[in-house]
Design an enzyme around this catalytic site. Structure first.
Site, short mmCIF file in Angstrom:
data_model
loop_
_atom_site.label_atom_id
_atom_site.label_comp_id
_atom_site.label_asym_id
_atom_site.label_seq_id
_atom_site.Cartn_x
_atom_site.Cartn_y
_atom_site.Cartn_z
N GLU A 13 -9.28 -16.28 -20.98
CA GLU A 13 -8.75 -16.85 -22.23
C GLU A 13 -9.56 -18.08 -22.64
OE1 GLU A 13 -6.57 -15.30 -24.02
OE2 GLU A 13 -5.42 -14.03 -22.65
N ARG B 113 21.61 -21.57 -31.03
CA ARG B 113 20.61 -21.34 -32.10
C ARG B 113 19.38 -22.23 -31.97
NH1 ARG B 113 25.36 -21.28 -35.13
NH2 ARG B 113 26.08 -19.16 -35.46
N LYS C 136 -6.48 -24.06 -29.73
CA LYS C 136 -5.22 -23.35 -30.01
C LYS C 136 -4.30 -24.20 -30.88
CE LYS C 136 -1.71 -20.30 -28.68
NZ LYS C 136 -1.11 -19.40 -27.72
N LYS D 5 5.25 -19.17 -29.10
CA LYS D 5 5.65 -17.76 -29.00
C LYS D 5 6.48 -17.61 -27.74
CE LYS D 5 2.03 -15.23 -31.44
NZ LYS D 5 0.91 -14.26 -31.30
N HIS E 62 -7.69 -8.24 -27.17
CA HIS E 62 -6.34 -7.94 -26.67
C HIS E 62 -5.86 -6.53 -27.04
CE1 HIS E 62 -6.39 -12.15 -25.72
NE2 HIS E 62 -5.14 -12.16 -25.32
N ASN F 119 -6.21 -12.87 -30.70
CA ASN F 119 -6.04 -11.60 -29.99
C ASN F 119 -7.35 -10.86 -29.79
OD1 ASN F 119 -3.15 -11.57 -29.62
ND2 ASN F 119 -3.03 -11.47 -31.85
N ARG G 19 -4.25 -16.88 -36.92
CA ARG G 19 -3.77 -16.83 -35.53
C ARG G 19 -4.05 -15.48 -34.87
NH1 ARG G 19 1.78 -19.49 -32.97
NH2 ARG G 19 1.38 -18.78 -30.86
N HIS H 61 -4.55 -4.70 -23.99
CA HIS H 61 -3.17 -4.24 -23.79
C HIS H 61 -3.14 -2.74 -23.49
CE1 HIS H 61 -1.48 -7.87 -26.19
NE2 HIS H 61 -1.51 -8.12 -24.91
N GLU I 227 1.41 -16.63 -37.57
CA GLU I 227 0.42 -15.55 -37.51
C GLU I 227 0.38 -14.71 -38.79
OE1 GLU I 227 -0.14 -13.84 -33.58
OE2 GLU I 227 -0.80 -11.98 -34.49
N HIS J 178 -3.78 -9.64 -16.78
CA HIS J 178 -3.95 -9.74 -18.24
C HIS J 178 -5.37 -10.22 -18.60
CE1 HIS J 178 -2.88 -10.44 -22.39
NE2 HIS J 178 -3.29 -11.70 -22.29
P1 NAD Z 1 2.75 -15.31 -14.32
O1 NAD Z 1 3.66 -16.21 -15.00
O2 NAD Z 1 3.29 -14.02 -13.79
O3 NAD Z 1 2.02 -16.09 -13.13
C1 NAD Z 1 1.10 -15.41 -12.32
C2 NAD Z 1 1.43 -15.56 -10.83
O4 NAD Z 1 1.09 -16.87 -10.39
C3 NAD Z 1 2.91 -15.40 -10.52
O5 NAD Z 1 3.05 -14.74 -9.28
C4 NAD Z 1 3.39 -16.84 -10.41
O6 NAD Z 1 4.55 -17.00 -9.63
C5 NAD Z 1 2.20 -17.48 -9.75
N1 NAD Z 1 2.03 -18.91 -9.95
C6 NAD Z 1 2.22 -19.62 -11.10
N2 NAD Z 1 1.80 -20.87 -10.94
C7 NAD Z 1 1.36 -20.99 -9.69
C8 NAD Z 1 0.80 -22.05 -8.95
N3 NAD Z 1 0.52 -23.22 -9.50
N4 NAD Z 1 0.49 -21.84 -7.64
C9 NAD Z 1 0.71 -20.62 -7.08
N5 NAD Z 1 1.19 -19.57 -7.73
C10 NAD Z 1 1.53 -19.75 -9.03
O7 NAD Z 1 1.51 -14.89 -15.25
P2 NAD Z 1 0.66 -15.70 -16.34
O8 NAD Z 1 -0.67 -15.05 -16.31
O9 NAD Z 1 0.79 -17.15 -16.20
O10 NAD Z 1 1.39 -15.31 -17.71
C11 NAD Z 1 1.49 -13.98 -18.15
C12 NAD Z 1 2.59 -13.89 -19.17
O11 NAD Z 1 2.28 -14.74 -20.25
C13 NAD Z 1 2.79 -12.51 -19.75
O12 NAD Z 1 4.17 -12.22 -19.77
C14 NAD Z 1 2.26 -12.62 -21.16
O13 NAD Z 1 2.91 -11.76 -22.06
C15 NAD Z 1 2.54 -14.07 -21.47
N6 NAD Z 1 1.70 -14.66 -22.52
C16 NAD Z 1 2.31 -15.32 -23.51
C17 NAD Z 1 1.57 -15.92 -24.50
C18 NAD Z 1 2.25 -16.72 -25.58
O14 NAD Z 1 1.60 -17.14 -26.53
N7 NAD Z 1 3.54 -16.96 -25.45
C19 NAD Z 1 0.17 -15.86 -24.48
C20 NAD Z 1 -0.44 -15.18 -23.42
C21 NAD Z 1 0.34 -14.58 -22.43
N1 GLY Z 2 -1.64 -15.74 -27.39
C1 GLY Z 2 -1.77 -15.57 -28.79
C2 GLY Z 2 -0.99 -16.53 -29.61
O1 GLY Z 2 -0.38 -17.44 -29.13
O2 GLY Z 2 -0.95 -16.38 -30.79
#
Ligand code: NAD
Ligand code: GLY
Length: 360
Positions: A185, A121, A227, A143, A248, A245, A241, A252, A237, A265
């Site tokens: 971003e 949990r 942020k 998140k 977005h 987006n 918050r 999306h 949110e 993205h």
């Molecule tokens: P990702 O995690 O897929 O990373 C992108 C690519 O870069 C991958 O191939 C990864 O292996 C590679 N990589 C990572 N670090 C590296 C480094 N230092 N050197 C070389 N390669 C590296 O993508 P992302 O853009 O980081 O994240 C996208 C994800 O984040 C999505 O799933 C999205 O939904 C999520 N997201 C979440 C939030 C949140 O608030 N939780 C906000 C925005 C996005």
């Molecule tokens: N990426 C949007 C949020 O964290 O709320």
């Protein structure tokens, strides 16, 4: 100790530090203090682990640690892979004081954070984001979640990390397109709430494109500061918050319509932010000149601003109706009154959106 900047996410008992600096990951004395128990599971992927796992493991001497490496890719942000993380915690005999370390981009951060939210949990986790997108956005704010075949991020939990360790040196290995995608971003924070930061980004666009260390660290710190403030005021949110987006809802829809992996993205968000800015001008809510400024900055940092050729306005509009921000089937868009002034607009006519999608 390395020189790192510390910001704090002010959430009372659940508040936490964000450390930002070159080499901060090698400075284990700093981040190890955030680990309370003896069991640690490091979760990473097969791309990031060969680059940075040894540094993390070197900092865990004396603790009972294990690591789990998942395949790379958004398709692995799944319930099945989350199950693997939970099994690894079971194999480690992790107690309630165990800690998960998420080492990677947003995919690993969301997935490992969600597993930490589920195990017994909810146990501690550290975010060690290694993409620019994760450093300025996904690692801060709690998140966590995974995708279902029915849609992205449909299963998740709000679960704040114990600390966020942003080593700007990790960006040196990040592919160029991923880096630029993260800049979208960064631009977003200026666009939605900080016109002075937007002007700073205009001044430093070339330095940021060239990955100048000081400029990148400053951009990350200002983004995280923004942020952290939003999250402290509206963790779940209920209001403000949602402004994060901006771009977005369009983005999306574009990611889905063009097939995951075609547009990154941040690229989809860049196109979406400009659509939102131009739509705001169409509706007489904001100056068109501000949308022009946004377009120029996005282009300067190498981001796309136009819809991919052959985009179908009607298909995009129906995809926008699937957005999680919508309530009772009604579209809620994040638009702006101009640079630095985003707002939630619940009642934009479909005709105006259709027109904008056809114009871009
Ligand atoms: P990702 O995690 O897929 O990373 C992108 C690519 O870069 C991958 O191939 C990864 O292996 C590679 N990589 C990572 N670090 C590296 C480094 N230092 N050197 C070389 N390669 C590296 O993508 P992302 O853009 O980081 O994240 C996208 C994800 O984040 C999505 O799933 C999205 O939904 C999520 N997201 C979440 C939030 C949140 O608030 N939780 C906000 C925005 C996005
Ligand atoms: N990426 C949007 C949020 O964290 O709320």
């Amino acid at each position: 100790m390395s020189t790192a900047r510390q910001l704090d996410v002010a959430l009372g008992q659940r508040g936490y530090p964000i450390w930002i600096g070159a080499g901060v990951l090698r400075d284990a004395a700093r981040w190890r203090a955030a680990i309370r128990g003896r069991h640690v599971l490091v979760v990473s992927n097969t791309t990031v682990a060969p680059l940075y796992l040894d540094t993390v493991l070197a900092g865990l001497g004396g603790l009972h640690s294990a690591h789990l490496l998942l395949p790379d890719g958004e398709q692995h942000k799944s319930l099945a892979r989350c199950g693997e993380v939970l099994e690894a915690l079971a194999a480690l005999k992790a107690n309630r004081d165990a800690c998960v370390i998420a080492l990677g981009g947003g995919v690993i951060g969301d997935l490992a954070g969600f597993a930490a939210a589920c195990w017994m949990r909810g146990i501690d986790f550290l975010q060690v984001p290694t993409t620019l997108l994760a450093q300025v956005d996904s690692s801060v704010g709690g998140k966590t979640g995974v995708n279902l075949p029915a849609g992205k991020n449909l299963v998740g939990a709000f679960h704040q990390p114990r600390a966020v360790v942003i080593d700007t040196d990790t960006l040196s290995t990040l592919p160029e397109r991923e880096y630029r995608s993260g800049l979208a971003e960064v631009v977003k924070y200026g666009a939605i709430g900080d016109a002075a930061f937007f002007a700073w980004l205009e001044e430093h666009a070339d330095a940021l494109s060239a990955r100048d260390g000081a400029a990148v660290a400053e951009a990350i710190a200002r983004s995280c500061l923004h942020k952290a403030g939003v999250v402290a005021r509206d963790e779940r949110e209920d209001g403000e918050r949602a402004l994060l987006n901006f771009g977005h809802t369009f983005g999306h829809a574009l990611e889905t319509a063009s097939g995951y992996g075609q547009l990154l993205h941040g690229e989809a968000v860049a196109i979406g932010m400009l659509l939102a800015a131009r739509l705001s001008a169409d509706l007489g809510r904001a100056p068109a000149a501000d949308a022009d400024r946004l377009e120029r900055l996005l282009l300067r940092v190498g981001l796309p601003v136009a819809l991919p050729p052959g985009s179908d306005a009607e298909a995009l509009l129906s995809l926008m109706y699937l957005d999680k921000k919508n309530l009772s089937g009604q579209l809620r868009l994040i638009l702006w009154r101009g640079l630095g002034a985003a707002e939630i607009v619940p009642d934009v006519a479909d005709g105006a959106i259709r027109h904008r999608l056809r114009e871009n």
